[in-house]
Design a protein around this motif. Structure first.
Motif, PDB file in Angstrom:
ATOM      1  N   GLN A  56       6.442  -5.383   0.502  1.00  0.00           N
ATOM      2  CA  GLN A  56       6.679  -4.316  -0.456  1.00  0.00           C
ATOM      3  C   GLN A  56       6.464  -2.974   0.240  1.00  0.00           C
ATOM      4  O   GLN A  56       5.572  -2.847   1.084  1.00  0.00           O
ATOM      5  CB  GLN A  56       5.732  -4.422  -1.657  1.00  0.00           C
ATOM      6  N   LEU A  57       7.268  -2.008  -0.124  1.00  0.00           N
ATOM      7  CA  LEU A  57       7.149  -0.666   0.436  1.00  0.00           C
ATOM      8  C   LEU A  57       6.596   0.267  -0.633  1.00  0.00           C
ATOM      9  O   LEU A  57       7.167   0.380  -1.723  1.00  0.00           O
ATOM     10  CB  LEU A  57       8.505  -0.164   0.934  1.00  0.00           C
ATOM     11  N   VAL A  94      -3.685  -7.812  -1.673  1.00  0.00           N
ATOM     12  CA  VAL A  94      -2.494  -7.562  -0.859  1.00  0.00           C
ATOM     13  C   VAL A  94      -2.939  -7.337   0.579  1.00  0.00           C
ATOM     14  O   VAL A  94      -4.038  -6.846   0.833  1.00  0.00           O
ATOM     15  CB  VAL A  94      -1.686  -6.342  -1.352  1.00  0.00           C
ATOM     16  N   SER A  95      -2.085  -7.720   1.504  1.00  0.00           N
ATOM     17  CA  SER A  95      -2.345  -7.468   2.915  1.00  0.00           C
ATOM     18  C   SER A  95      -1.632  -6.181   3.306  1.00  0.00           C
ATOM     19  O   SER A  95      -0.423  -6.043   3.109  1.00  0.00           O
ATOM     20  CB  SER A  95      -1.840  -8.631   3.772  1.00  0.00           C
ATOM     21  N   VAL A  96      -2.389  -5.233   3.820  1.00  0.00           N
ATOM     22  CA  VAL A  96      -1.861  -3.914   4.185  1.00  0.00           C
ATOM     23  C   VAL A  96      -1.549  -3.892   5.677  1.00  0.00           C
ATOM     24  O   VAL A  96      -2.378  -4.295   6.503  1.00  0.00           O
ATOM     25  CB  VAL A  96      -2.884  -2.809   3.847  1.00  0.00           C
ATOM     26  N   THR A  97      -0.378  -3.439   6.013  1.00  0.00           N
ATOM     27  CA  THR A  97       0.047  -3.362   7.410  1.00  0.00           C
ATOM     28  C   THR A  97      -0.120  -1.944   7.942  1.00  0.00           C
ATOM     29  O   THR A  97       0.319  -0.985   7.304  1.00  0.00           O
ATOM     30  CB  THR A  97       1.520  -3.772   7.549  1.00  0.00           C
ATOM     31  N   CYS A 106      -2.969  -6.015  10.325  1.00  0.00           N
ATOM     32  CA  CYS A 106      -2.917  -6.322   8.903  1.00  0.00           C
ATOM     33  C   CYS A 106      -4.338  -6.542   8.385  1.00  0.00           C
ATOM     34  O   CYS A 106      -5.152  -7.164   9.074  1.00  0.00           O
ATOM     35  CB  CYS A 106      -2.090  -7.577   8.633  1.00  0.00           C
ATOM     36  N   ARG A 107      -4.641  -6.034   7.205  1.00  0.00           N
ATOM     37  CA  ARG A 107      -5.951  -6.240   6.602  1.00  0.00           C
ATOM     38  C   ARG A 107      -5.781  -6.500   5.103  1.00  0.00           C
ATOM     39  O   ARG A 107      -4.985  -5.844   4.436  1.00  0.00           O
ATOM     40  CB  ARG A 107      -6.859  -5.015   6.795  1.00  0.00           C
ATOM     41  N   PRO A 108      -6.535  -7.458   4.541  1.00  0.00           N
ATOM     42  CA  PRO A 108      -6.435  -7.748   3.109  1.00  0.00           C
ATOM     43  C   PRO A 108      -7.379  -6.886   2.281  1.00  0.00           C
ATOM     44  O   PRO A 108      -8.529  -6.668   2.650  1.00  0.00           O
ATOM     45  CB  PRO A 108      -6.854  -9.219   3.043  1.00  0.00           C
ATOM     46  N   THR A 152       3.098  -0.230   3.891  1.00  0.00           N
ATOM     47  CA  THR A 152       3.760  -1.532   3.777  1.00  0.00           C
ATOM     48  C   THR A 152       2.739  -2.555   3.315  1.00  0.00           C
ATOM     49  O   THR A 152       1.661  -2.669   3.906  1.00  0.00           O
ATOM     50  CB  THR A 152       4.377  -1.963   5.118  1.00  0.00           C
ATOM     51  N   LEU A 153       3.068  -3.297   2.270  1.00  0.00           N
ATOM     52  CA  LEU A 153       2.161  -4.261   1.675  1.00  0.00           C
ATOM     53  C   LEU A 153       2.825  -5.631   1.610  1.00  0.00           C
ATOM     54  O   LEU A 153       4.053  -5.742   1.566  1.00  0.00           O
ATOM     55  CB  LEU A 153       1.796  -3.853   0.240  1.00  0.00           C
TER      56      LEU A 153
END
Length: 404
Positions: A56-57, A94-97, A106-108, A152-153
């Motif tokens: 997802q953006l 969500v995992s964040v890029t 990437c981190r959740p 970005t997710l």
């Protein structure tokens, strides 16, 4: 189509000539039709795509300072073609890029807003990130994200949510520090009548001033008699608060006859609560621990080899038929070493469970903590690993499969 009415009575009396003539009728209609291939999109496929997007953006719409933390309200980025964010269950993450310094990380992060916020005209999530020691990615986000930052997710992930077929009607939530965030979303879902259960949050902090999202939590508790908030302070005695750690005795004090326990917080809290919860003799299905991210230093484990300490190993990483040689310290996960070398891989939970970083171990010895070993039996048999929970014990050769 044909002038004929194809009921069973007619078909029994259809002559050979009439039957053969139907091919001409059909050929005529085909020739007169549009010169395009018809397509069908089934409604379940549309719903699945909406609920489980690969990515997802979003764009940061608001930043809220909270002493040692910040909350980020993220909206769907319409300028990049996203009109809405996926609906989620309270408790999911969500995992964040992030891409910086030539590295792809990437981190959740748990979503702490109301699930219904994702359904509004301006679809949004809220995540809250707390400053931690040696927080490489969290420091980057806290120092760089501002209103207008493009993010970005992943889609919503995880299974740390209430399930009425599994969980009791009464839930005792044990929270520590920023681990309270999924319970904020759960409280929102109860207030909004999206879910129906009783939620008691036992929230542990060192002092009263350390409490994160205090005003929001108290406001939610005041809106519903199904939500109860209890502060547990380890380093301060204060009226209206429990003192010490969240012990079995404190849990019993606020628990109903039948209840489930959900736990989310730092690793030290998990180790303590695991022992306290054993004293309660609850069925296994009644206890849920949220994923806690990377395992940390494995050298303190009893099963970790005592002769390996402060060693750096060589790692050959194959990606789409090409390889790159990197290094990895013995107390560092293979995933972190791969990311720091600038190799782009996919990961989400970073706890050894979700399987997105699923990789093939070609050669070498590794250590995988039992508590973070979420591999299937076939993975163990045929040499597959989750690099986010795998530490090298020798030089390594492996293959990763980036889904990006």
């Amino acid at each position: 189509m044909s002038k004929y009415n194809y009921d069973s009575k007619y078909l029994k009396g259809l002559g050979v000539g009439d039957f053969l003539n139907e091919t001409k009728v059909r050929a005529k209609h085909i020739a007169e039709g549009e010169n395009t291939i018809p397509t069908s999109i089934y409604n379940p496929n549309i719903i699945a795509k909406q609920l489980h997007p690969h990515f997802q953006l979003g764009i940061v719409k608001e930043v809220i300072d909270r002493k040692q933390a910040k909350s980020y309200v993220i909206a769907a980025d319409k300028n990049r073609g996203f009109t809405e964010l996926a609906y989620f269950e309270a408790g999911q993450y969500v995992s964040v890029t992030c891409e910086f310094d030539g590295k792809f990380m990437c981190r959740p992060y748990s979503i702490c807003s109301a699930p219904k916020d994702a359904l509004k005209e301006e679809s949004t999530y809220t995540i809250t990130i707390k400053k931690i020691d040696n927080g490489y990615v969290s420091d980057y986000i806290l120092n760089n994200w501002k209103v207008g930052t493009e993010v970005t997710l992943s889609g919503p992930l995880g299974h740390f949510n209430y399930e009425r077929l599994r969980d009791a009607k009464n839930v005792i939530a044990l929270a520590g520090g920023s681990g309270v965030t999924p319970f904020v979303a759960m409280a929102h879902s109860i207030v909004d009548n999206e879910e129906d259960y009783n939620l008691t949050i036992l929230y542990g902090n060192r002092t009263y001033d350390d409490i994160l999202l205090k005003d929001e939590l108290e406001a939610l508790a005041n809106k519903s008699d199904k939500i109860k908030l209890v502060h547990v302070l380890s380093d301060e005695v204060r009226d209206g608060c429990e003192h010490g750690f969240i012990s079995a005795d404190i849990i019993r004090k606020y628990a109903a006859d039948d209840y489930s326990i959900f736990v989310c917080g730092p690793k030290a809290m998990y180790k303590y609560e695991q022992e306290e919860i054993k004293k309660l003799n609850l069925p296994r299905r009644r206890v849920r621990f949220e994923l806690s991210g990377e395992y940390g230093d494995p050298t303190k484990d009893e099963k970790y080899p005592k002769d390996i300490n402060d060693v750096t190993f060589n790692v050959r990483v194959w990606v789409r038929g090409e390889y790159k040689d990197i290094t990895c310290k013995n107390d560092q996960t293979l995933l972190r070493a791969i990311e720091e070398a600038g190799i782009r891989v996919t990961s989400d939970c970073r706890s050894g469970m979700c399987g997105w970083c699923h990789s093939r171990l070609i050669k070498g010895d590794t250590y995988i903590p039992e508590s973070n070993d979420g591999r299937r039996l076939a993975d163990k048999k045929f040499g597959w690993i989750h690099p986010c929970a795998t530490y090298p014990l020798s030089d390594i050769e492996m293959e990763v499969f980036p889904n990006c």
